[in-house]
Design an enzyme around this catalytic site. Structure first.
Site, PDB file in Angstrom:
ATOM      1  N   LYS A 266       0.849  -1.202   0.000  1.00  0.00           N
ATOM      2  CA  LYS A 266       0.000   0.000   0.000  1.00  0.00           C
ATOM      3  C   LYS A 266       0.882   1.250   0.000  1.00  0.00           C
ATOM      4  O   LYS A 266       1.695   1.455   0.898  1.00  0.00           O
ATOM      5  CB  LYS A 266      -0.907  -0.004   1.236  1.00  0.00           C
ATOM      6  CG  LYS A 266      -1.709   1.292   1.432  1.00  0.00           C
ATOM      7  CD  LYS A 266      -2.645   1.220   2.644  1.00  0.00           C
ATOM      8  CE  LYS A 266      -3.278   2.573   2.953  1.00  0.00           C
ATOM      9  NZ  LYS A 266      -4.148   2.560   4.136  1.00  0.00           N
ATOM     10  N   LYS A 278     -10.182  12.798   8.256  1.00  0.00           N
ATOM     11  CA  LYS A 278      -9.755  12.333   9.572  1.00  0.00           C
ATOM     12  C   LYS A 278      -9.750  13.491  10.560  1.00  0.00           C
ATOM     13  O   LYS A 278      -9.579  14.643  10.162  1.00  0.00           O
ATOM     14  CB  LYS A 278      -8.319  11.781   9.474  1.00  0.00           C
ATOM     15  CG  LYS A 278      -8.212  10.423   8.830  1.00  0.00           C
ATOM     16  CD  LYS A 278      -6.783   9.923   8.863  1.00  0.00           C
ATOM     17  CE  LYS A 278      -6.663   8.562   8.210  1.00  0.00           C
ATOM     18  NZ  LYS A 278      -7.401   7.497   8.926  1.00  0.00           N
ATOM     19  N   ASP A 289       1.544   6.163   5.823  1.00  0.00           N
ATOM     20  CA  ASP A 289       0.572   5.256   5.216  1.00  0.00           C
ATOM     21  C   ASP A 289       1.103   4.587   3.941  1.00  0.00           C
ATOM     22  O   ASP A 289       0.371   3.857   3.278  1.00  0.00           O
ATOM     23  CB  ASP A 289      -0.746   6.005   4.942  1.00  0.00           C
ATOM     24  CG  ASP A 289      -1.964   5.115   5.058  1.00  0.00           C
ATOM     25  OD1 ASP A 289      -1.854   4.024   5.657  1.00  0.00           O
ATOM     26  OD2 ASP A 289      -3.033   5.508   4.541  1.00  0.00           O
ATOM     27  N   ASP A 348     -12.214   7.186   3.688  1.00  0.00           N
ATOM     28  CA  ASP A 348     -11.024   6.908   4.506  1.00  0.00           C
ATOM     29  C   ASP A 348     -10.651   5.422   4.467  1.00  0.00           C
ATOM     30  O   ASP A 348      -9.569   5.044   4.921  1.00  0.00           O
ATOM     31  CB  ASP A 348     -11.275   7.369   5.949  1.00  0.00           C
ATOM     32  CG  ASP A 348      -9.982   7.495   6.746  1.00  0.00           C
ATOM     33  OD1 ASP A 348      -8.902   7.446   6.124  1.00  0.00           O
ATOM     34  OD2 ASP A 348     -10.059   7.648   7.982  1.00  0.00           O
ATOM     35  N   ARG A 352      -7.824  -0.382   0.825  1.00  0.00           N
ATOM     36  CA  ARG A 352      -8.384  -1.536   0.134  1.00  0.00           C
ATOM     37  C   ARG A 352      -8.770  -1.188  -1.303  1.00  0.00           C
ATOM     38  O   ARG A 352      -8.759  -2.043  -2.183  1.00  0.00           O
ATOM     39  CB  ARG A 352      -9.576  -2.083   0.938  1.00  0.00           C
ATOM     40  CG  ARG A 352     -10.715  -1.121   1.092  1.00  0.00           C
ATOM     41  CD  ARG A 352     -11.651  -1.465   2.249  1.00  0.00           C
ATOM     42  NE  ARG A 352     -11.099  -1.072   3.555  1.00  0.00           N
ATOM     43  CZ  ARG A 352     -11.717  -1.295   4.716  1.00  0.00           C
ATOM     44  NH1 ARG A 352     -12.887  -1.916   4.737  1.00  0.00           N
ATOM     45  NH2 ARG A 352     -11.161  -0.909   5.834  1.00  0.00           N
TER      46      ARG A 352
HETATM   47  N1  BES Z   1      -4.357   4.339   6.984  1.00  0.00           N
HETATM   48  C1  BES Z   1      -5.533   4.091   7.722  1.00  0.00           C
HETATM   49  C2  BES Z   1      -5.333   3.032   8.804  1.00  0.00           C
HETATM   50  C3  BES Z   1      -4.641   3.484  10.058  1.00  0.00           C
HETATM   51  C4  BES Z   1      -5.314   4.239  11.003  1.00  0.00           C
HETATM   52  C5  BES Z   1      -3.354   3.103  10.315  1.00  0.00           C
HETATM   53  C6  BES Z   1      -4.675   4.614  12.164  1.00  0.00           C
HETATM   54  C7  BES Z   1      -2.718   3.456  11.488  1.00  0.00           C
HETATM   55  C8  BES Z   1      -3.380   4.221  12.419  1.00  0.00           C
HETATM   56  C9  BES Z   1      -6.632   3.592   6.803  1.00  0.00           C
HETATM   57  O1  BES Z   1      -6.631   4.109   5.527  1.00  0.00           O
HETATM   58  C10 BES Z   1      -7.927   3.986   7.438  1.00  0.00           C
HETATM   59  O2  BES Z   1      -8.187   5.150   7.516  1.00  0.00           O
HETATM   60  N2  BES Z   1      -8.711   3.007   7.859  1.00  0.00           N
HETATM   61  C11 BES Z   1      -9.953   3.260   8.502  1.00  0.00           C
HETATM   62  C12 BES Z   1     -10.972   2.297   7.946  1.00  0.00           C
HETATM   63  C13 BES Z   1     -12.380   2.600   8.360  1.00  0.00           C
HETATM   64  C14 BES Z   1     -12.842   3.902   7.711  1.00  0.00           C
HETATM   65  C15 BES Z   1     -13.267   1.471   7.941  1.00  0.00           C
HETATM   66  C16 BES Z   1      -9.753   3.054  10.011  1.00  0.00           C
HETATM   67  O3  BES Z   1      -9.041   2.137  10.395  1.00  0.00           O
HETATM   68  O4  BES Z   1     -10.295   3.852  10.760  1.00  0.00           O
HETATM   69 ZN    ZN Z   2      -4.854   4.723   4.803  1.00  0.00          ZN
HETATM   70 MN    MN Z   3      -7.703   5.946   5.410  1.00  0.00          MN
END
Ligand code: BES
Ligand code: ZN
Ligand code: MN
Length: 498
Positions: A266, A278, A289, A348, A352
């Site tokens: 990724k 966010k 990321d 966010d 995926r």
């Molecule tokens: N890059 C983030 C995941 C992440 C969050 C990594 C905090 C490390 C610390 C990912 O793209 C993301 O935002 N995921 C969301 C998914 C949700 C919207 C279903 C998450 O984990 O909140």
């Molecule tokens: Zn992310």
């Molecule tokens: Mn995200």
């Protein structure tokens, strides 16, 4: 850093810092005993006073120990002998690495590799030790105005053993060093802020690595991705001014007909969340990321310098996730390269969306297996913390290989289920699937989403959201899971290589 293995005993050595290990309880053996004999029992007498904590990894620096020609002797506790295991060993070598990385000495002799954890061997110990020492010297100052010019710390390391040196021991040292160099590349990319480390920068890094190590590197542009029908990946790039890049790297270490292992990383160079923005706190950490992508680049550096006899393909979908005027909106439906449609309920959950098209693209390599690496879910950090990466897979044998590589390298993963029951959470009223699965089991539903694009091959997913970087005072990329991935690839080709 220069590493050499030598056979010998420490008492006549002349070096800046001599490192010996001792078990709790004061009974010396090996190098520590030889040194103590030369010092007329002085070492044992000092330890008897209780200055060295019994906990593995505790250290005591002695200066001008009588009977030794070394300026310093660093005594490292190995903990209680009957509790000596992987963790005590790691604590001891990491403490050693920290100590020799900061002192004034430029050379060191380390006599730890003869203290072997039950069930492990000298090769294992040497690989771990070399990696820890080399990795301990890592610094990041690319974005500081004053570079650390008077860098302290060792540059020449002798690994001293009382035993005969085998070819396997030399290989282990080279591997340990190569893995540390791969980790350093992954850390540099992770630490570099998003105004430097853009998708274009990742592509340039891949091209430069390709030149250095004779890899085939191809960079697909937006138009190429459009032609391939990567509607899901491109939907993430819409809100950004930075052009997305799709990087394909090929390392050929085996016969052309041998099916490759494909690594997919990724590469979100900054994740604002997009329109599903966010919150502000700690948003700076979303420069990390792209650590999945960085781990693919770092692993390629490691395996190319080791010269592994294996074919490996690396795929990096790279883009920013920004909330610009053209950005994807919650509720938008896009068509992935696989033809499956996706309702983007939360912008966010973008990782995926870029991975699914890369995973479809991976099919063309007729892979032996595919492993994707992604900082995918905050839920994974909640579940496993910063200790283990999350592992989800459609193949149990592949799970075993990756879990074992994690244990062996100390860069561990833990498996979560990928049962079909969880798939129901991705239901959408307007498309083949939604891109989120609700409040529960976030790491699993993210992997369930990916599983819909990986039916053609054996596949595993590593969620490294908790392990790829640390927060707080020591904020920075960790270089994980380069050790796990490299160990996994080494394991895939036996021990034929040099
Ligand atoms: N890059 C983030 C995941 C992440 C969050 C990594 C905090 C490390 C610390 C990912 O793209 C993301 O935002 N995921 C969301 C998914 C949700 C919207 C279903 C998450 O984990 O909140
Ligand atoms: Zn992310
Ligand atoms: Mn995200």
């Amino acid at each position: 850093m220069e590493f050499t293995i030598k056979t010998g005993t420490p008492e006549k050595l002349q070096t800046g810092t001599l490192v010996v290990g001792v078990f709790a309880g004061g009974k010396l053996d090996g190098a520590a005993l030889a040194l103590d004999n030369a010092a007329n029992g002085k070492l044992a007498a000092i330890l008897a006073r209780g200055d060295l904590d019994e906990k593995a990894g505790a250290t005591l620096m002695l200066h001008d120990l009588k009977g030794s020609a070394c300026e310093r002797v660093l005594v490292v506790s190995l903990g209680k002998q009957d509790e000596f295991g992987d963790k005590a060993w790691r604590d001891a070598i990491n403490a050693t690495a920290k100590a020799v990385a900061s002192g004034p000495a430029t050379d060191a002799a380390i006599c730890l590799a003869d203290s072997i954890v039950p069930g492990r061997d000298a090769e294992w110990a040497l690989q771990q030790l070399t990696r820890a020492i080399a990795d301990g010297a890592y610094r990041f100052d690319a974005t500081k105005s004053k570079k650390d010019e008077k860098r302290r710390g060792v540059t020449d390391v002798v690994l001293l053993t009382a035993n005969r040196i085998s070819a396997g021991m030399e290989v282990a040292v080279r591997r340990g060093q190569a893995i540390a160099e791969g980790m350093a590349l992954a850390k540099d990319l992770g630490n570099l802020p998003a105004n430097f480390c853009t998708p274009t920068y990742l592509a340039e890094t891949a091209l430069a690595l390709g030149k250095q190590h004779k890899l085939k590197v191809e960079v697909l542009e937006r138009e190429d991705m459009e032609k391939l029908g990567m509607g899901s990946l491109l939907s993430v790039a819409r809100g950004s001014h930075q052009p997305p890049k799709f990087i394909v790297m090929r390392y050929k270490g085996a016969k052309s007909k041998d099916r490759p292992v494909v690594l997919v990383g990724k590469g979100i160079t900054f994740d604002t969340g997009g329109i599903s923005l966010k919150p502000g706190a700690e948003m700076d950490e979303m420069k990390f990321d792209m650590c999945g992508a960085a781990s693919v680049l770092g692993t390629f550096k490691a395996i190319a310098s080791i010269g592994l006899p294996l074919n490996v393909v690396g795929i990096i979908p790279a883009t920013e996730n920004m909330p610009g005027g053209g950005a994807t909106k919650p509720g938008d439906v896009v068509t992935s390269m696989s033809g499956q449609t996706i309702e983007i309920l939360n912008t966010d959950a973008e990782g995926r969306l870029i991975l699914c098209d890369a995973l479809t693209y991976a099919e063309r390599f007729n892979p032996a297996c595919v492993v994707d690496i992604a900082t995918l879910t905050g839920a994974c950090v909640v579940a496993l913390g910063k200790i283990a990466s999350g592992l989800l897979t459609n193949d149990d044998a592949l799970a075993r290989e990756l879990l074992d590589s994690g244990t062996a390298s100390g860069d561990r993963a833990w498996q979560l289920p990928l049962w079909d029951e969880y798939q129901e959470l991705l239901k959408s009223n307007f498309a083949d699937m939604g891109n989120i699965g609700g409040r529960f089991a976030g790491t699993i539903t993210a992997a369930c989403f990916l599983a819909r694009f990986t039916k053609a091959y054996k596949w595993a997913h590593l969620d490294v959201a908790g392990t790829a970087w640390v927060s707080g005072d020591a904020k920075g990329a960790t270089g994980r899971p380069v050790p796990l991935l490299t160990e996994f690839l080494i394991g895939r080709c036996g021990s034929a290589e040099a």
